[in-house]
Design a protein around this motif. Structure first.
Motif: not given
Length: 132
Positions: A97-101, A49-53, A25-27
């Motif tokens: 998980l939330h922001g700029e990478f 994509c979620k599972r990859l992350v 849920r967080a990802v």
């Protein structure tokens, strides 16, 4: 039901499973965890994509914990190994998980480097002898 040790182990595993669901849920935080696509292929792509992350984060955590174990002084290594065994690589509180990478060369210049060959070649010494 009367075996307290078995009940504790089952409870610990259920806690790890719930942690895995919280991690997922967080990802997948966009759209309140809902996939807003009508097309099945787009839904499958978003889920992949979620599972990859999730797998990348789990891999990072395993590599980091192994590196930490390798760098621990020999006298403390068993304590570190016990702490790692009691935990789970499904952890994300240390990640943004939330922001700029920023993956530019400048941002990565002081990042942690892993010696994967050393990780694979590591010989663990236990009281009963080396483990391979």
């Amino acid at each position: 039901m009367d075996d307290q040790d078995l009940r504790k182990r089952i409870d610990d595993q259920l806690d790890k499973l719930e942690s895995t669901h919280s991690f997922a849920r967080a990802v997948f935080y966009g759209q309140n965890g809902q996939i807003p696509y009508a097309d099945k292929e787009e839904q499958q792509l978003a889920d992949a994509c979620k599972r990859l992350v999730q797998n990348v984060i789990g891999c990072w955590n395993c590599l980091y914990l192994n590196q930490y174990l390798l760098q621990a002084p020999a006298a403390e290594r068993q304590q570190v190994a016990d702490a790692i065994a009691a935990s789970s690589p499904v952890s994300w509180q240390h990640l943004n998980l939330h922001g700029e990478f920023d993956f530019s060369d400048e941002a990565l210049k002081d990042s942690l480097r892993f010696d994967v060959e050393a990780l694979f070649a590591f010989q663990w010494e236990s009281p009963a002898g080396p483990l391979v």
